[in-house]
Design an enzyme around this catalytic site. Structure first.
Site, PDB file in Angstrom:
ATOM      1  N   ARG A 224       0.866  -1.197   0.000  1.00 28.34           N
ATOM      2  CA  ARG A 224       0.000   0.000   0.000  1.00 28.34           C
ATOM      3  C   ARG A 224       0.892   1.233   0.000  1.00 28.34           C
ATOM      4  O   ARG A 224       1.031   1.916   0.999  1.00 28.34           O
ATOM      5  CB  ARG A 224      -0.902  -0.039   1.235  1.00 28.34           C
ATOM      6  CG  ARG A 224      -2.126   0.829   1.163  1.00 28.34           C
ATOM      7  CD  ARG A 224      -2.328   1.619   2.447  1.00 28.34           C
ATOM      8  NE  ARG A 224      -1.219   2.533   2.673  1.00 28.34           N
ATOM      9  CZ  ARG A 224      -1.060   3.288   3.747  1.00 28.34           C
ATOM     10  NH1 ARG A 224      -1.902   3.232   4.719  1.00 28.34           N
ATOM     11  NH2 ARG A 224      -0.018   4.105   3.872  1.00 28.34           N
TER      12      ARG A 224
ATOM     13  N   ASP B 161       4.037   1.354   5.020  1.00 26.24           N
ATOM     14  CA  ASP B 161       3.178   1.108   3.861  1.00 26.24           C
ATOM     15  C   ASP B 161       2.775  -0.352   3.642  1.00 26.24           C
ATOM     16  O   ASP B 161       2.766  -0.852   2.510  1.00 26.24           O
ATOM     17  CB  ASP B 161       3.822   1.698   2.594  1.00 26.24           C
ATOM     18  CG  ASP B 161       3.644   3.219   2.557  1.00 26.24           C
ATOM     19  OD1 ASP B 161       3.012   3.767   3.479  1.00 26.24           O
ATOM     20  OD2 ASP B 161       4.126   3.858   1.610  1.00 26.24           O
TER      21      ASP B 161
HETATM   22  P1  NAD Z   1      -9.622   2.181   5.669  1.00 28.95           P
HETATM   23  O1  NAD Z   1     -10.072   1.602   4.381  1.00 28.95           O
HETATM   24  O2  NAD Z   1      -9.040   1.270   6.701  1.00 28.95           O
HETATM   25  O3  NAD Z   1     -10.866   2.951   6.358  1.00 28.95           O
HETATM   26  C1  NAD Z   1     -11.769   3.747   5.674  1.00 28.95           C
HETATM   27  C2  NAD Z   1     -12.958   4.007   6.587  1.00 28.95           C
HETATM   28  O4  NAD Z   1     -13.808   4.970   5.973  1.00 28.95           O
HETATM   29  C3  NAD Z   1     -13.818   2.781   6.845  1.00 28.95           C
HETATM   30  O5  NAD Z   1     -14.176   2.736   8.205  1.00 28.95           O
HETATM   31  C4  NAD Z   1     -15.057   3.027   6.007  1.00 28.95           C
HETATM   32  O6  NAD Z   1     -16.233   2.453   6.568  1.00 28.95           O
HETATM   33  C5  NAD Z   1     -15.149   4.525   6.047  1.00 28.95           C
HETATM   34  N1  NAD Z   1     -15.927   5.056   4.923  1.00 28.95           N
HETATM   35  C6  NAD Z   1     -15.821   4.753   3.625  1.00 28.95           C
HETATM   36  N2  NAD Z   1     -16.735   5.424   2.908  1.00 28.95           N
HETATM   37  C7  NAD Z   1     -17.433   6.172   3.786  1.00 28.95           C
HETATM   38  C8  NAD Z   1     -18.519   7.068   3.656  1.00 28.95           C
HETATM   39  N3  NAD Z   1     -19.058   7.335   2.478  1.00 28.95           N
HETATM   40  N4  NAD Z   1     -18.968   7.649   4.778  1.00 28.95           N
HETATM   41  C9  NAD Z   1     -18.425   7.391   5.974  1.00 28.95           C
HETATM   42  N5  NAD Z   1     -17.408   6.555   6.153  1.00 28.95           N
HETATM   43  C10 NAD Z   1     -16.896   5.950   5.063  1.00 28.95           C
HETATM   44  O7  NAD Z   1      -8.592   3.324   5.295  1.00 28.95           O
HETATM   45  P2  NAD Z   1      -7.476   3.972   6.228  1.00 28.95           P
HETATM   46  O8  NAD Z   1      -6.195   3.230   6.104  1.00 28.95           O
HETATM   47  O9  NAD Z   1      -8.032   4.177   7.574  1.00 28.95           O
HETATM   48  O10 NAD Z   1      -7.237   5.358   5.497  1.00 28.95           O
HETATM   49  C11 NAD Z   1      -8.272   6.303   5.395  1.00 28.95           C
HETATM   50  C12 NAD Z   1      -7.714   7.582   4.829  1.00 28.95           C
HETATM   51  O11 NAD Z   1      -6.836   8.129   5.786  1.00 28.95           O
HETATM   52  C13 NAD Z   1      -6.920   7.418   3.528  1.00 28.95           C
HETATM   53  O12 NAD Z   1      -7.306   8.401   2.608  1.00 28.95           O
HETATM   54  C14 NAD Z   1      -5.508   7.632   3.921  1.00 28.95           C
HETATM   55  O13 NAD Z   1      -4.793   8.331   2.915  1.00 28.95           O
HETATM   56  C15 NAD Z   1      -5.643   8.485   5.143  1.00 28.95           C
HETATM   57  N6  NAD Z   1      -4.546   8.193   6.041  1.00 28.95           N
HETATM   58  C16 NAD Z   1      -4.278   6.908   6.353  1.00 28.95           C
HETATM   59  C17 NAD Z   1      -3.247   6.610   7.193  1.00 28.95           C
HETATM   60  C18 NAD Z   1      -2.977   5.195   7.618  1.00 28.95           C
HETATM   61  O14 NAD Z   1      -2.057   4.973   8.373  1.00 28.95           O
HETATM   62  N7  NAD Z   1      -3.723   4.203   7.197  1.00 28.95           N
HETATM   63  C19 NAD Z   1      -2.487   7.615   7.694  1.00 28.95           C
HETATM   64  C20 NAD Z   1      -2.804   8.932   7.365  1.00 28.95           C
HETATM   65  C21 NAD Z   1      -3.852   9.196   6.543  1.00 28.95           C
END
Ligand code: NAD
Length: 538
Positions: A146, A236
């Site tokens: 990722r 990642d």
């Molecule tokens: P993930 O897929 O684990 O989680 C996404 C969450 O969003 C899920 O709980 C899902 O149910 C929810 N979701 C999706 N569509 C939705 C909607 N329409 N309404 C409400 N909730 C909704 O993803 P993640 O790894 O947690 O990453 C999420 C975002 O955060 C990404 O864009 C990423 O760039 C950013 N981010 C992630 C990290 C990380 O460490 N994973 C760090 C910084 C920023």
């Protein structure tokens, strides 16, 4: 070991000074005739670097030039990056490194780092011993699944550990000779790569399940045996693997995951700074997350720890944190919640409208980690402004197109009242004559300082407490004057000073908690400074 001389000295990036070798050194090391006559200072060489860099228009070409410099003269490379972080960090790391990873097979130059494939599971120690030094202290490790927001890039993901470790050195002085970038090759699910003759990794679908976990375990055992002072930073990995691997090893070895813990710490730093500057107690904040996945979980857990540190019970802390996912508000009556989500589900009525949830819960801050661009719409921001004098709006999803709102919308819809920070960068916004500088929660204020403190103290474990201390220390660097401009994070050009201040606080915590593997020095700051790499010719 024999000292490198002459032609091979000029090709040794750690020792090469190019035209900065003095006349005496040229005589002593057999360099006469291999360099033009005049002796240059590092400042003159820097002028050339800046000039050459400006000859390239595309960031990717600047990246290639800089990596070439890294391969030929490490000192000059780090001196250049440290000279103007706001210019160089985006070239050496995000966003340019993403493009570089995508094209790695097509632009690769000299290989850097270690590639360990699952087919070599029984020979990992042997492979680690092929590295040029036996004293590796810091490894950034990815499996390429990722990479940033770009998905599965397989072994091309090696660009991430390389770039990240360059930041450990240029932002906090972690000595490069003790660092090691590693990619674990378990295959790739990227169909294009599987067909590409220039893709150099194993051409098979990713290995999963027990076979994958056994490989990770074999790697962890081997690296701790070959490099006993190692700290592993996972980078990642796909969300589920990232959480599982961290949970499995964090209490056994020195390890952390920057995507989870670094992101959580920098978000927490933002909330601590805001609370101080609003003259509010941190424990008075109430958070509503949009998204309840890996990122939300990491941040929420750190907020719980911080609440507890500030005197709340676990139950009270959990009561201050609400989550809303694709199926609505996390409430106890829901039957679709994963194990880690249940702690954040509350006794409340179901709700599937986020703007309404804002009115009901009255959060002081909303945090977007949903990947849904534009989800913080006008109604949401207006409702936040109804229930707060200064609504805290943190759209953290990356890249910019996934950001839950733009800086401009947040300022406009809140009539200039919002306190804003995002995961992706936004330009300054002028609203009714006032200019706001949006904050960007950039982990770079956390991980290099963590690396330096861990390196200097040889920390045996990485605890949440260390990350909270790091968050608090970053927050301390913001002045009231910064806040007036809308800043809640330090400026990246001050990264060297910020990193040293933060590393000092983390090291203090490491000594206090008995996790250091070196004696406590009288002056921790001086001790840390003595361990730092300086990009100077010796
Ligand atoms: P993930 O897929 O684990 O989680 C996404 C969450 O969003 C899920 O709980 C899902 O149910 C929810 N979701 C999706 N569509 C939705 C909607 N329409 N309404 C409400 N909730 C909704 O993803 P993640 O790894 O947690 O990453 C999420 C975002 O955060 C990404 O864009 C990423 O760039 C950013 N981010 C992630 C990290 C990380 O460490 N994973 C760090 C910084 C920023």
């Amino acid at each position: 070991m024999e000292k490198s001389r002459g032609y091979s000295l000029l090709r040794n990036p750690g020792k090469n000074k190019g035209a900065a070798f003095s006349m005496e050194e040229r005589r002593e090391f057999g360099l006469e005739g291999l360099l033009p006559d005049s002796v240059e200072t590092i400042e003159t060489q820097m002028m050339r670097v800046h000039k050459q860099l400006n000859n390239f228009e595309k960031p990717i070409n600047k990246y290639i030039y800089l990596m070439n410099l890294y391969d030929t003269n490490e000192t000059l490379f780090f001196r250049a990056v440290a000279s103007k972080p706001s210019v160089y960090l985006p070239l050496v790391y995000t966003p340019t490194v993403g493009e570089a990873c995508q094209a790695f097979g097509h632009i690769a130059r000299r290989p850097r780092g270690l590639y360990i494939s699952i087919n070599q599971k029984d020979r990992i120690k042997e492979i680690l011993r092929n590295w040029f030094t036996t004293d590796v202290r810091f490894a950034v490790v990815t499996d390429g699944q990722r990479i940033l927001g770009l998905g599965d890039l397989g072994v091309f993901g090696i660009g991430i550990p390389i770039g990240k470790l360059a930041l450990y050195t240029s932002c906090a002085g972690v000595p490069p000779k003790h660092t090691l970038p590693i990619v674990l090759d378990v295959g790739t699910n990227n169909e294009d790569f599987l067909k590409d003759p220039l893709y150099p990794g194993i051409k098979q679908k990713r290995v999963t399940g027990k076979e994958y976990d056994d490989f990770i375990e074999a790697f962890v055992d081997a690296i701790n045996e070959v490099f006993p002072k190692i700290c592993i930073q996972w980078e990642d990995f796909a969300g589920v693997n990232a959480i599982r691997i961290l949970d499995q090893y964090r209490y056994k070895i020195s390890t952390f995951n920057d995507d989870i813990q670094g992101t959580a710490a920098i978000a927490t730093a933002g909330f601590i700074a805001i609370s101080r500057l609003m003259k509010k107690k941190f424990r008075e904040q109430r958070f509503l997350f949009l998204g309840a996945g890996a990122a939300a979980f990491g941040i929420a857990n750190m907020l719980v720890q911080k609440f507890k540190k500030d005197g709340l019970s676990e139950e009270e802390a959990l009561g201050q944190i609400w989550m809303f996912d694709v199926n609505g508000l996390l409430v106890k009556s829901r039957t679709d919640l994963a194990g880690h989500q249940k702690a954040f589900a509350h006794e409340s009525e179901a709700c599937d409208d986020f703007a309404e949830a804002v009115l009901r819960i009255k959060p002081t801050a909303i945090l977007g980690v949903s990947t849904v661009g534009g989800a913080f719409n006008q109604q949401v921001i207006e409702n936040m402004s109804l229930v707060n004098d200064q609504p805290i709006i943190f759209p953290y999803s990356n890249p910019t197109s996934h950001s839950e709102c733009t800086a401009e919308d947040a300022y406009k819809w809140s009539k200039g009242k919002a306190i804003f920070a995002s995961g992706s960068p936004f330009a300054s916004v002028t609203y009714e004559g006032k200019t706001f500088t949006p904050g960007q929660g950039n982990n770079v204020f956390i991980f290099p300082a963590m690396g330096l403190a861990i390196f200097a103290t040889q920390a045996k474990r990485i605890t949440d407490e260390m990350l909270i201390v790091a968050a608090e220390a970053v927050a301390e660097q913001i002045s009231d004057e910064d806040f007036q401009k809308g800043l809640i994070y330090p400026h990246v050009d001050n990264i060297a000073q910020v990193s040293l201040n933060v590393a000092e606080k983390i090291a203090e915590e490491i000594f206090n908690s008995g996790l250091a593997d070196v004696d406590r020095p009288e002056d921790i700051r001086a001790f840390i400074k003595s361990k730092m790499y300086e990009p100077d010719y010796k």
